[in-house]
Design a protein around this motif. Structure first.
Motif, PDB file in Angstrom:
ATOM      1  N   ALA A 191     -20.804  45.843  68.017  1.00  0.00           N
ATOM      2  CA  ALA A 191     -20.861  47.054  67.780  1.00  0.00           C
ATOM      3  C   ALA A 191     -19.851  47.257  66.413  1.00  0.00           C
ATOM      4  N   VAL A 192     -19.010  47.164  65.995  1.00  0.00           N
ATOM      5  CA  VAL A 192     -18.356  47.317  64.679  1.00  0.00           C
ATOM      6  C   VAL A 192     -19.650  46.906  63.278  1.00  0.00           C
TER       7      VAL A 192
ATOM      8  N   ARG B 230     -22.818  54.803  59.753  1.00  0.00           N
ATOM      9  CA  ARG B 230     -22.853  55.595  61.351  1.00  0.00           C
ATOM     10  C   ARG B 230     -21.474  55.438  61.673  1.00  0.00           C
ATOM     11  N   PRO B 231     -20.777  56.322  62.258  1.00  0.00           N
ATOM     12  CA  PRO B 231     -19.013  55.743  62.975  1.00  0.00           C
ATOM     13  C   PRO B 231     -19.557  55.473  63.413  1.00  0.00           C
ATOM     14  N   LEU B 232     -18.880  54.862  64.317  1.00  0.00           N
ATOM     15  CA  LEU B 232     -18.303  53.705  65.525  1.00  0.00           C
ATOM     16  C   LEU B 232     -17.523  54.817  66.776  1.00  0.00           C
ATOM     17  N   LEU B 233     -18.608  55.324  67.965  1.00  0.00           N
ATOM     18  CA  LEU B 233     -18.216  56.610  69.202  1.00  0.00           C
ATOM     19  C   LEU B 233     -17.290  54.934  70.042  1.00  0.00           C
TER      20      LEU B 233
ATOM     21  N   ILE C  78     -14.476  55.116  62.438  1.00  0.00           N
ATOM     22  CA  ILE C  78     -14.121  54.797  63.680  1.00  0.00           C
ATOM     23  C   ILE C  78     -13.575  56.061  64.316  1.00  0.00           C
ATOM     24  N   ILE C  79     -14.677  56.419  66.055  1.00  0.00           N
ATOM     25  CA  ILE C  79     -13.810  58.385  66.755  1.00  0.00           C
ATOM     26  C   ILE C  79     -13.194  56.871  68.257  1.00  0.00           C
ATOM     27  N   THR C  80     -12.748  57.576  68.809  1.00  0.00           N
ATOM     28  CA  THR C  80     -12.159  57.086  69.827  1.00  0.00           C
ATOM     29  C   THR C  80     -12.703  58.320  70.612  1.00  0.00           C
ATOM     30  N   SER C  81     -12.788  57.441  72.070  1.00  0.00           N
ATOM     31  CA  SER C  81     -12.623  59.167  72.934  1.00  0.00           C
ATOM     32  C   SER C  81     -12.351  58.614  74.694  1.00  0.00           C
ATOM     33  N   ASN C  82     -11.028  59.087  75.496  1.00  0.00           N
ATOM     34  CA  ASN C  82     -11.143  58.324  76.839  1.00  0.00           C
ATOM     35  C   ASN C  82     -11.823  59.001  78.079  1.00  0.00           C
ATOM     36  N   ASN C  83     -13.133  59.500  76.715  1.00  0.00           N
ATOM     37  CA  ASN C  83     -14.128  60.459  78.198  1.00  0.00           C
ATOM     38  C   ASN C  83     -13.195  61.822  79.181  1.00  0.00           C
ATOM     39  N   GLU C  84     -12.171  62.755  78.493  1.00  0.00           N
ATOM     40  CA  GLU C  84     -12.356  63.727  78.995  1.00  0.00           C
ATOM     41  C   GLU C  84     -12.991  64.346  78.946  1.00  0.00           C
TER      42      GLU C  84
ATOM     43  N   PHE D 198     -22.977  55.288  66.390  1.00  0.00           N
ATOM     44  CA  PHE D 198     -23.296  53.917  67.134  1.00  0.00           C
ATOM     45  C   PHE D 198     -21.833  53.519  68.318  1.00  0.00           C
ATOM     46  N   PHE D 199     -22.802  53.848  69.905  1.00  0.00           N
ATOM     47  CA  PHE D 199     -21.801  53.903  70.705  1.00  0.00           C
ATOM     48  C   PHE D 199     -21.256  52.464  71.188  1.00  0.00           C
TER      49      PHE D 199
END
Length: 288
Positions: free
Chosen positions: A18-19, A27-30, A155-161, A173-174
Protein backbone atom coordinates in the motif's frame (compact mmCIF):
# COMPACT_ATOMS: atom_id res chain seq x y z
CA UNK A 1 11.71 5.18 -3.38
CA UNK A 2 10.46 1.96 -1.81
CA UNK A 3 9.39 1.19 1.73
CA UNK A 4 10.38 -2.23 3.07
CA UNK A 5 9.80 -1.61 6.79
CA UNK A 6 12.43 -0.83 9.42
CA UNK A 7 14.06 -2.69 12.27
CA UNK A 8 11.78 -0.80 14.68
CA UNK A 9 8.50 -1.31 12.81
CA UNK A 10 6.94 -4.59 11.68
CA UNK A 11 5.21 -3.82 8.38
CA UNK A 12 3.07 -6.60 6.92
CA UNK A 13 3.32 -7.37 3.20
CA UNK A 14 -0.03 -5.73 2.38
CA UNK A 15 0.99 -2.56 4.23
CA UNK A 16 4.30 -2.35 2.36
CA UNK A 17 2.42 -2.79 -0.92
CA UNK A 18 0.00 0.00 0.00
CA UNK A 19 2.77 2.46 0.92
CA UNK A 20 4.72 1.80 -2.26
CA UNK A 21 1.57 1.95 -4.43
CA UNK A 22 0.69 5.37 -3.00
CA UNK A 23 4.24 6.59 -3.67
CA UNK A 24 4.16 5.28 -7.26
CA UNK A 25 0.72 6.79 -7.95
CA UNK A 26 1.66 10.05 -6.18
CA UNK A 27 -1.61 9.93 -4.30
CA UNK A 28 -2.21 10.43 -0.56
CA UNK A 29 -2.18 7.18 1.42
CA UNK A 30 -5.27 7.05 3.63
CA UNK A 31 -4.66 4.67 6.53
CA UNK A 32 -7.49 3.51 8.78
CA UNK A 33 -7.52 1.06 11.66
CA UNK A 34 -8.20 0.72 15.36
CA UNK A 35 -6.50 3.27 17.63
CA UNK A 36 -3.13 1.95 18.73
CA UNK A 37 -2.39 -0.10 15.58
CA UNK A 38 0.56 2.06 14.54
CA UNK A 39 -0.97 4.40 11.95
CA UNK A 40 0.87 7.52 13.11
CA UNK A 41 4.08 5.60 13.71
CA UNK A 42 3.89 4.37 10.11
CA UNK A 43 4.59 7.86 8.77
CA UNK A 44 7.53 8.25 11.14
CA UNK A 45 9.01 4.92 10.04
CA UNK A 46 8.43 5.59 6.31
CA UNK A 47 10.34 8.87 6.72
CA UNK A 48 13.11 7.03 8.55
CA UNK A 49 13.31 4.25 5.96
CA UNK A 50 13.40 6.64 3.00
CA UNK A 51 15.68 9.16 4.70
CA UNK A 52 13.07 11.85 4.12
CA UNK A 53 12.15 14.81 6.35
CA UNK A 54 8.88 14.39 8.26
CA UNK A 55 6.31 17.17 8.56
CA UNK A 56 3.53 16.37 11.04
CA UNK A 57 0.12 18.03 11.06
CA UNK A 58 -1.94 16.73 13.99
CA UNK A 59 -5.60 17.55 13.47
CA UNK A 60 -7.93 18.72 16.23
CA UNK A 61 -11.68 19.32 16.24
CA UNK A 62 -11.05 23.05 15.80
CA UNK A 63 -8.50 22.73 12.97
CA UNK A 64 -9.40 24.42 9.68
CA UNK A 65 -7.99 23.41 6.31
CA UNK A 66 -6.76 26.95 5.65
CA UNK A 67 -4.39 26.62 8.61
CA UNK A 68 -2.49 24.01 6.63
CA UNK A 69 -1.79 26.65 3.99
CA UNK A 70 -1.10 29.78 6.04
CA UNK A 71 -2.57 32.14 8.63
CA UNK A 72 -2.59 35.92 8.33
CA UNK A 73 -2.41 37.87 11.60
CA UNK A 74 -4.21 41.07 10.61
CA UNK A 75 -4.77 42.12 14.23
CA UNK A 76 -1.05 42.18 15.04
CA UNK A 77 -0.30 44.12 11.86
CA UNK A 78 -2.94 46.71 12.68
CA UNK A 79 -1.62 47.08 16.21
CA UNK A 80 1.98 47.40 15.04
CA UNK A 81 0.92 49.93 12.40
CA UNK A 82 -0.77 52.07 15.03
CA UNK A 83 2.44 51.92 17.08
CA UNK A 84 4.52 53.03 14.10
CA UNK A 85 6.40 49.72 13.79
CA UNK A 86 8.23 49.46 10.44
CA UNK A 87 7.39 45.75 10.25
CA UNK A 88 3.77 46.65 9.56
CA UNK A 89 4.71 47.90 6.08
CA UNK A 90 5.51 44.36 4.93
CA UNK A 91 2.50 42.06 5.05
CA UNK A 92 4.71 38.96 4.81
CA UNK A 93 5.85 39.60 8.38
CA UNK A 94 2.37 38.62 9.53
CA UNK A 95 1.90 35.43 7.57
CA UNK A 96 2.52 32.16 9.36
CA UNK A 97 3.30 29.27 7.05
CA UNK A 98 1.20 26.14 7.45
CA UNK A 99 2.25 22.50 7.17
CA UNK A 100 1.34 22.25 3.47
CA UNK A 101 3.40 25.36 2.74
CA UNK A 102 6.33 23.76 4.59
CA UNK A 103 5.90 20.52 2.62
CA UNK A 104 5.57 22.28 -0.75
CA UNK A 105 8.73 24.33 -0.24
CA UNK A 106 10.90 21.69 1.47
CA UNK A 107 14.36 21.25 -0.08
CA UNK A 108 14.02 17.44 -0.02
CA UNK A 109 10.89 15.45 -0.83
CA UNK A 110 9.19 15.19 2.56
CA UNK A 111 6.68 12.87 4.21
CA UNK A 112 3.60 14.92 5.15
CA UNK A 113 1.54 13.32 7.91
CA UNK A 114 -2.04 14.56 8.26
CA UNK A 115 -2.92 12.78 11.49
CA UNK A 116 -6.48 11.88 12.55
CA UNK A 117 -8.24 13.79 9.77
CA UNK A 118 -11.61 12.52 10.99
CA UNK A 119 -11.36 14.70 14.11
CA UNK A 120 -11.97 17.85 12.05
CA UNK A 121 -15.18 19.22 10.60
CA UNK A 122 -16.73 17.16 7.78
CA UNK A 123 -15.80 19.88 5.26
CA UNK A 124 -12.11 19.74 6.18
CA UNK A 125 -11.12 17.00 3.68
CA UNK A 126 -13.03 18.67 0.82
CA UNK A 127 -11.35 21.99 1.58
CA UNK A 128 -7.97 20.36 0.91
CA UNK A 129 -8.91 18.63 -2.35
CA UNK A 130 -7.67 21.30 -4.76
CA UNK A 131 -4.39 21.91 -2.94
CA UNK A 132 -3.58 18.20 -2.71
CA UNK A 133 -4.52 17.70 -6.37
CA UNK A 134 -2.73 20.66 -7.90
CA UNK A 135 0.04 20.88 -5.32
CA UNK A 136 -0.25 24.65 -5.24
CA UNK A 137 -2.25 27.42 -3.57
CA UNK A 138 -2.64 31.17 -3.83
CA UNK A 139 -1.73 33.66 -1.08
CA UNK A 140 -4.05 36.63 -1.46
CA UNK A 141 -2.22 38.94 0.94
CA UNK A 142 1.09 38.75 -0.94
CA UNK A 143 -0.32 38.00 -4.42
CA UNK A 144 1.84 34.89 -4.89
CA UNK A 145 1.27 31.26 -5.76
CA UNK A 146 3.07 28.64 -3.70
CA UNK A 147 3.87 25.61 -5.86
CA UNK A 148 5.33 22.33 -4.65
CA UNK A 149 8.98 21.90 -5.61
CA UNK A 150 8.32 18.17 -5.56
CA UNK A 151 5.18 16.30 -4.64
CA UNK A 152 5.38 15.27 -0.96
CA UNK A 153 4.49 11.75 0.11
CA UNK A 154 1.22 12.33 1.97
CA UNK A 155 0.07 9.90 4.66
CA UNK A 156 -3.36 10.56 6.16
CA UNK A 157 -4.65 8.67 9.20
CA UNK A 158 -8.22 8.19 10.36
CA UNK A 159 -9.78 6.40 13.34
CA UNK A 160 -13.08 6.11 11.47
CA UNK A 161 -14.87 8.47 13.87
CA UNK A 162 -16.79 9.93 10.93
CA UNK A 163 -17.24 9.15 7.25
CA UNK A 164 -14.96 10.96 4.81
CA UNK A 165 -16.42 12.51 1.62
CA UNK A 166 -16.45 10.34 -1.53
CA UNK A 167 -14.64 13.02 -3.57
CA UNK A 168 -11.79 12.92 -1.08
CA UNK A 169 -11.68 9.12 -0.94
CA UNK A 170 -11.42 8.90 -4.75
CA UNK A 171 -8.17 10.83 -4.64
CA UNK A 172 -6.53 8.57 -2.04
CA UNK A 173 -4.98 5.12 -2.01
CA UNK A 174 -6.72 3.36 0.85
CA UNK A 175 -5.37 0.82 3.33
CA UNK A 176 -6.98 -0.61 6.45
CA UNK A 177 -4.48 -1.87 9.03
CA UNK A 178 -5.94 -5.11 10.32
CA UNK A 179 -5.43 -5.90 13.96
CA UNK A 180 -2.27 -8.04 14.18
CA UNK A 181 -2.66 -11.81 14.48
CA UNK A 182 -0.63 -13.64 17.13
CA UNK A 183 2.32 -14.32 14.83
CA UNK A 184 2.62 -10.68 13.79
CA UNK A 185 2.10 -9.58 17.39
CA UNK A 186 4.95 -11.83 18.50
CA UNK A 187 7.20 -10.12 15.94
CA UNK A 188 6.14 -6.69 17.19
CA UNK A 189 6.83 -7.70 20.80
CA UNK A 190 10.27 -9.05 19.88
CA UNK A 191 11.13 -5.71 18.23
CA UNK A 192 10.22 -3.80 21.38
CA UNK A 193 11.45 -6.32 23.96
CA UNK A 194 14.22 -8.45 22.45
CA UNK A 195 14.79 -11.67 24.35
CA UNK A 196 11.57 -11.45 26.38
CA UNK A 197 10.51 -14.78 27.94
CA UNK A 198 8.49 -16.72 25.38
CA UNK A 199 6.26 -18.40 27.98
CA UNK A 200 5.32 -15.03 29.49
CA UNK A 201 4.48 -13.66 26.05
CA UNK A 202 2.44 -16.75 25.16
CA UNK A 203 0.38 -16.56 28.35
CA UNK A 204 -0.02 -12.79 28.09
CA UNK A 205 -1.22 -13.05 24.47
CA UNK A 206 -3.76 -15.72 25.43
CA UNK A 207 -5.16 -13.35 28.05
CA UNK A 208 -4.97 -10.33 25.75
CA UNK A 209 -6.79 -11.86 22.77
CA UNK A 210 -9.40 -13.45 25.05
CA UNK A 211 -10.09 -10.01 26.57
CA UNK A 212 -10.60 -8.55 23.09
CA UNK A 213 -13.25 -11.20 22.41
CA UNK A 214 -15.33 -10.39 25.49
CA UNK A 215 -18.68 -9.05 24.20
CA UNK A 216 -19.80 -5.62 25.33
CA UNK A 217 -16.39 -3.97 25.65
CA UNK A 218 -16.45 -0.25 24.93
CA UNK A 219 -12.75 -0.10 24.01
CA UNK A 220 -10.80 -3.21 23.16
CA UNK A 221 -7.15 -3.14 24.30
CA UNK A 222 -4.76 -2.20 21.50
CA UNK A 223 -1.22 -3.12 20.46
CA UNK A 224 0.32 -0.16 22.25
CA UNK A 225 -1.56 -1.07 25.44
CA UNK A 226 -0.38 -4.68 25.20
CA UNK A 227 3.22 -3.43 25.00
CA UNK A 228 2.66 -1.26 28.08
CA UNK A 229 1.14 -4.22 29.92
CA UNK A 230 4.07 -6.49 29.08
CA UNK A 231 6.50 -3.85 30.31
CA UNK A 232 4.63 -3.69 33.62
CA UNK A 233 4.52 -7.49 33.93
CA UNK A 234 8.30 -7.55 33.53
CA UNK A 235 8.91 -4.59 35.86
CA UNK A 236 6.69 -6.05 38.57
CA UNK A 237 8.13 -9.52 37.97
CA UNK A 238 4.68 -11.08 37.70
CA UNK A 239 5.26 -14.84 37.64
CA UNK A 240 3.75 -17.14 35.06
CA UNK A 241 1.52 -18.92 37.56
CA UNK A 242 -0.14 -15.65 38.59
CA UNK A 243 -0.91 -14.96 34.95
CA UNK A 244 -2.09 -18.51 34.30
CA UNK A 245 -4.53 -18.58 37.19
CA UNK A 246 -6.54 -15.76 35.66
CA UNK A 247 -9.41 -16.84 33.44
CA UNK A 248 -9.32 -14.08 30.80
CA UNK A 249 -12.93 -14.60 29.82
CA UNK A 250 -14.16 -13.98 33.35
CA UNK A 251 -11.53 -12.45 35.59
CA UNK A 252 -9.65 -9.17 35.53
CA UNK A 253 -5.94 -9.80 34.78
CA UNK A 254 -3.15 -8.37 36.97
CA UNK A 255 -2.22 -4.73 36.26
CA UNK A 256 -5.33 -4.44 34.11
CA UNK A 257 -5.14 -0.63 34.20
CA UNK A 258 -2.74 -0.84 31.26
CA UNK A 259 -5.39 -2.64 29.18
CA UNK A 260 -8.76 -1.33 30.37
CA UNK A 261 -9.10 2.40 29.86
CA UNK A 262 -12.60 3.28 31.01
CA UNK A 263 -14.82 2.54 33.98
CA UNK A 264 -17.45 0.71 31.89
CA UNK A 265 -14.98 -1.98 30.81
CA UNK A 266 -13.52 -2.31 34.32
CA UNK A 267 -17.07 -2.73 35.66
CA UNK A 268 -17.79 -5.31 32.94
CA UNK A 269 -14.82 -7.47 33.96
CA UNK A 270 -15.61 -7.06 37.67
CA UNK A 271 -19.17 -8.20 36.98
CA UNK A 272 -17.90 -11.22 35.04
CA UNK A 273 -15.51 -12.03 37.89
CA UNK A 274 -18.41 -11.84 40.37
CA UNK A 275 -20.57 -14.16 38.25
CA UNK A 276 -17.65 -16.58 37.90
CA UNK A 277 -17.11 -16.70 41.67
CA UNK A 278 -20.82 -17.25 42.26
CA UNK A 279 -20.93 -20.09 39.73
CA UNK A 280 -17.88 -21.74 41.28
CA UNK A 281 -19.07 -21.44 44.89
CA UNK A 282 -20.28 -24.87 46.14
CA UNK A 283 -23.97 -24.85 46.93
CA UNK A 284 -25.08 -26.14 50.32
CA UNK A 285 -27.61 -28.92 50.34
CA UNK A 286 -30.78 -28.75 52.46
CA UNK A 287 -30.03 -28.96 56.18
CA UNK A 288 -31.25 -31.78 58.37
Amino acid sequence: MRFEGTQDYVATEDLRVAVNAAIALERPLLVKGEPGTGKTVLAIEVAKALGAPLIEWHIKSTTKAAQGLYEYDAVSRLRDGQMGDERAKDVSNYIKKGKLWEAFTAKERPILLIDEIDKADIEFPNDLLQELDRMEFYVYETDETIKAKQRPIVIITSNNEKELPDAFLRRCFFHFIKFPDEQTMNEIIEVHYPGIKKKLVSEALTTFYSMREVPGMKKKPSTSELLDWLKLLMNEDIDLETLKEQNPDKLTPPLHGALLKNEQDVALFERLAFLSRRENTPRRGPSG
